[in-house]
Design an enzyme around this catalytic site. Structure first.
Site, PDB file in Angstrom:
ATOM      1  N   GLN A 146      -1.031  -4.932   8.576  1.00  0.00           N
ATOM      2  CA  GLN A 146       0.219  -4.921   7.805  1.00  0.00           C
ATOM      3  C   GLN A 146       1.155  -3.882   8.399  1.00  0.00           C
ATOM      4  O   GLN A 146       2.316  -3.795   8.004  1.00  0.00           O
ATOM      5  CB  GLN A 146      -0.065  -4.557   6.344  1.00  0.00           C
ATOM      6  CG  GLN A 146      -0.978  -5.528   5.623  1.00  0.00           C
ATOM      7  CD  GLN A 146      -1.423  -4.939   4.284  1.00  0.00           C
ATOM      8  OE1 GLN A 146      -0.744  -5.095   3.274  1.00  0.00           O
ATOM      9  NE2 GLN A 146      -2.554  -4.276   4.266  1.00  0.00           N
ATOM     10  N   HIS A 166       3.369  -8.208   9.041  1.00  0.00           N
ATOM     11  CA  HIS A 166       4.614  -7.716   8.431  1.00  0.00           C
ATOM     12  C   HIS A 166       5.677  -7.350   9.464  1.00  0.00           C
ATOM     13  O   HIS A 166       6.644  -6.677   9.134  1.00  0.00           O
ATOM     14  CB  HIS A 166       4.324  -6.498   7.536  1.00  0.00           C
ATOM     15  CG  HIS A 166       3.606  -6.848   6.260  1.00  0.00           C
ATOM     16  ND1 HIS A 166       3.078  -5.912   5.405  1.00  0.00           N
ATOM     17  CD2 HIS A 166       3.344  -8.056   5.703  1.00  0.00           C
ATOM     18  CE1 HIS A 166       2.510  -6.518   4.371  1.00  0.00           C
ATOM     19  NE2 HIS A 166       2.646  -7.824   4.530  1.00  0.00           N
ATOM     20  N   CYS A 217      22.068 -15.862  21.062  1.00  0.00           N
ATOM     21  CA  CYS A 217      23.123 -16.674  20.428  1.00  0.00           C
ATOM     22  C   CYS A 217      24.460 -15.925  20.296  1.00  0.00           C
ATOM     23  O   CYS A 217      25.424 -16.483  19.773  1.00  0.00           O
ATOM     24  CB  CYS A 217      22.673 -17.163  19.054  1.00  0.00           C
ATOM     25  SG  CYS A 217      22.630 -15.863  17.795  1.00  0.00           S
ATOM     26  N   GLY A 262      -7.818   1.055   4.879  1.00  0.00           N
ATOM     27  CA  GLY A 262      -6.616   1.857   4.654  1.00  0.00           C
ATOM     28  C   GLY A 262      -5.459   1.108   4.025  1.00  0.00           C
ATOM     29  O   GLY A 262      -4.307   1.328   4.388  1.00  0.00           O
ATOM     30  N   SER A 269      -3.788  -0.198   0.101  1.00  0.00           N
ATOM     31  CA  SER A 269      -3.901  -0.001  -1.341  1.00  0.00           C
ATOM     32  C   SER A 269      -4.160  -1.302  -2.088  1.00  0.00           C
ATOM     33  O   SER A 269      -4.483  -1.282  -3.273  1.00  0.00           O
ATOM     34  CB  SER A 269      -2.608   0.624  -1.876  1.00  0.00           C
ATOM     35  OG  SER A 269      -1.516  -0.231  -1.603  1.00  0.00           O
ATOM     36  N   ASN A 310     -11.749   2.969   2.814  1.00  0.00           N
ATOM     37  CA  ASN A 310     -10.471   3.496   2.321  1.00  0.00           C
ATOM     38  C   ASN A 310     -10.668   4.908   1.777  1.00  0.00           C
ATOM     39  O   ASN A 310     -11.783   5.308   1.455  1.00  0.00           O
ATOM     40  CB  ASN A 310      -9.938   2.583   1.207  1.00  0.00           C
ATOM     41  CG  ASN A 310      -8.428   2.585   1.118  1.00  0.00           C
ATOM     42  OD1 ASN A 310      -7.743   2.878   2.099  1.00  0.00           O
ATOM     43  ND2 ASN A 310      -7.899   2.263  -0.041  1.00  0.00           N
TER      44      ASN A 310
HETATM   45  P1  OAD Z   1      -0.096   1.963   0.945  1.00  0.00           P
HETATM   46  O1  OAD Z   1       0.712   3.186   1.140  1.00  0.00           O
HETATM   47  O2  OAD Z   1       0.205   1.120  -0.228  1.00  0.00           O
HETATM   48  O3  OAD Z   1      -1.648   2.345   0.858  1.00  0.00           O
HETATM   49  C1  OAD Z   1      -2.256   3.179   1.808  1.00  0.00           C
HETATM   50  C2  OAD Z   1      -3.741   3.240   1.514  1.00  0.00           C
HETATM   51  O4  OAD Z   1      -4.351   4.021   2.535  1.00  0.00           O
HETATM   52  C3  OAD Z   1      -4.112   3.890   0.172  1.00  0.00           C
HETATM   53  O5  OAD Z   1      -5.087   3.080  -0.500  1.00  0.00           O
HETATM   54  C4  OAD Z   1      -4.714   5.233   0.573  1.00  0.00           C
HETATM   55  O6  OAD Z   1      -5.785   5.635  -0.286  1.00  0.00           O
HETATM   56  C5  OAD Z   1      -5.269   4.912   1.954  1.00  0.00           C
HETATM   57  N1  OAD Z   1      -5.343   6.081   2.852  1.00  0.00           N
HETATM   58  C6  OAD Z   1      -4.519   7.142   2.947  1.00  0.00           C
HETATM   59  N2  OAD Z   1      -4.913   7.991   3.905  1.00  0.00           N
HETATM   60  C7  OAD Z   1      -6.039   7.448   4.439  1.00  0.00           C
HETATM   61  C8  OAD Z   1      -6.950   7.841   5.470  1.00  0.00           C
HETATM   62  N3  OAD Z   1      -6.779   8.967   6.166  1.00  0.00           N
HETATM   63  N4  OAD Z   1      -8.006   7.040   5.749  1.00  0.00           N
HETATM   64  C9  OAD Z   1      -8.196   5.889   5.044  1.00  0.00           C
HETATM   65  N5  OAD Z   1      -7.385   5.466   4.072  1.00  0.00           N
HETATM   66  C10 OAD Z   1      -6.313   6.222   3.770  1.00  0.00           C
HETATM   67  O7  OAD Z   1       0.014   1.135   2.301  1.00  0.00           O
HETATM   68  P2  OAD Z   1      -0.324  -0.409   2.564  1.00  0.00           P
HETATM   69  O8  OAD Z   1      -1.436  -0.867   1.699  1.00  0.00           O
HETATM   70  O9  OAD Z   1      -0.461  -0.581   4.026  1.00  0.00           O
HETATM   71  O10 OAD Z   1       5.046  -3.617   3.846  1.00  0.00           O
HETATM   72  O11 OAD Z   1       1.020  -1.088   2.080  1.00  0.00           O
HETATM   73  C11 OAD Z   1       1.166  -2.482   2.207  1.00  0.00           C
HETATM   74  C12 OAD Z   1       2.586  -2.838   2.537  1.00  0.00           C
HETATM   75  O12 OAD Z   1       3.445  -2.217   1.587  1.00  0.00           O
HETATM   76  C13 OAD Z   1       3.068  -2.313   3.861  1.00  0.00           C
HETATM   77  O13 OAD Z   1       2.705  -3.124   4.952  1.00  0.00           O
HETATM   78  C14 OAD Z   1       4.546  -2.289   3.687  1.00  0.00           C
HETATM   79  C15 OAD Z   1       4.656  -1.808   2.263  1.00  0.00           C
HETATM   80  O14 OAD Z   1       5.704  -2.336   1.561  1.00  0.00           O
HETATM   81  C16 OAD Z   1       6.205  -3.783   4.520  1.00  0.00           C
HETATM   82  O15 OAD Z   1       6.878  -2.850   4.909  1.00  0.00           O
HETATM   83  C17 OAD Z   1       6.597  -5.185   4.730  1.00  0.00           C
END
Ligand code: OAD
Length: 275
Positions: A125, A143, A182, A218, A220, A244
């Site tokens: 993502q 994404h 374009c 990693g 959420s 995670n």
């Molecule tokens: P989030 O910020 O929602 O979640 C990050 C996750 O990583 C959390 O569950 C943390 O507990 C975990 N985390 C933090 N530090 C860590 C570490 N050192 N090791 C392991 N885990 C760790 O990010 P995403 O789930 O990636 O979309 O968010 C999903 C989407 O929301 C993104 O792709 C983005 C956003 O809107 C777009 O921009 C299109």
């Protein structure tokens, strides 16, 4: 025998936060293989895998940007009404890539990619390029990518390294960069905004349907459709593992959850798998 849970649903494929009940009332929990029977693997990664490289996650304590949530900046409506704000946000993120390096978790996945004899797909993502800089090849960015531009007029995509906002944008009169395909002044960050369809959903669905093991690292579990992959994987009979820092929103759907920093959990899991 039908268990009542559905595979990926075309109608729910654009990205977004789920406002309704997060989980279906029941789901299939058939597990096809133990660890030794694994052939095909799908790995979903999120911002947590890049956190230890120095890139902020979206929903962590430093997840706000100038008081905005990502859901407010990352939309077609925001780009139309305040393009300068949206471009400033993504220009800053693109520029930050120059200061960060892949960490041990990216390196371990690249090693797994190079050595795993079965099918493997890393679905990220993340819009950073740390997986490919670590050497991963069987990778897709669902994404989008910071180092890519998308033409809103003709759909062309092209590599993009520099800011999209001209230096004089503070004086007003912002015009989007010109598309070389374009000629329209319609280039935007090649990022899948909320409400838009992620890239390569068919390829992801096929890979999940063949997977023996689905691993989420990693993320959420707050943003769909990626947050729903674990349920599809279970429905298709895959074993499911979460790595995670904290349990994700869909943690109950994983057969196993290991909590800790990705730079420790991922290399030790890869070592186990390749032993
Ligand atoms: P989030 O910020 O929602 O979640 C990050 C996750 O990583 C959390 O569950 C943390 O507990 C975990 N985390 C933090 N530090 C860590 C570490 N050192 N090791 C392991 N885990 C760790 O990010 P995403 O789930 O990636 O979309 O968010 C999903 C989407 O929301 C993104 O792709 C983005 C956003 O809107 C777009 O921009 C299109």
């Amino acid at each position: 025998m039908s268990c009542g849970c559905a595979p990926l649903n075309r109608a729910t494929l654009s990205i977004g936060i789920c406002d309704g009940p997060l989980f279906p009332s029941h789901f299939c929990s058939a597990i096809r293989h133990g660890v030794s029977g694994i052939g095909n693997i799908v790995i979903l990664t999120g911002a947590g895998i890049s956190a230890e490289s120095g890139l902020a996650t979206f929903r962590g304590p430093d997840g706000l940007w100038e008081g905005h949530r990502v859901e407010d900046v990352c939309t077609p409506e925001a780009l139309a009404s305040d393009p300068v704000m949206v471009h400033r946000f993504y220009d800053a993120r693109r520029a930050a890539l120059a200061d960060v390096e892949p960490n041990a978790a990216h390196a371990a996945l690249a090693q797994l990619d190079a050595q795993w004899p079965g099918e493997l797909l890393i679905v990220t993502q993340n819009v950073d390029d740390l997986h490919e800089r670590a050497g991963a090849k069987r990778l897709l960015h669902m994404h989008g990518e910071l180092r890519s531009a998308l033409c809103a007029a003709c759909g062309a995509r092209r590599p993009w390294e520099t800011p999209m906002l001209p230096a004089n944008s503070a004086q007003g009169g912002f015009a989007a960069p010109q598309c070389s395909a374009c000629d329209a002044h319609a280039l935007r960050p090649d990022i899948v905004f909320f409400g838009e369809m992620p890239y390569q959903m068919e390829r992801i669905e096929q890979a999940i349907s063949r997977a023996d093991l689905f691993v989420s690292i990693g993320t959420s579990g707050a943003v769909y459709p990626a947050a729903g992959f674990v349920r599809t994987a279970r429905y298709r009979g895959a074993r499911t593992l979460e790595l995670n820092l904290d349990p994700s929103e869909g943690s109950i759907f994983f057969d196993e959850t290991r909590l800790g920093p990705a730079s420790e959990l991922v290399p030790s899991w890869v070592e186990e798998l390749l032993a």
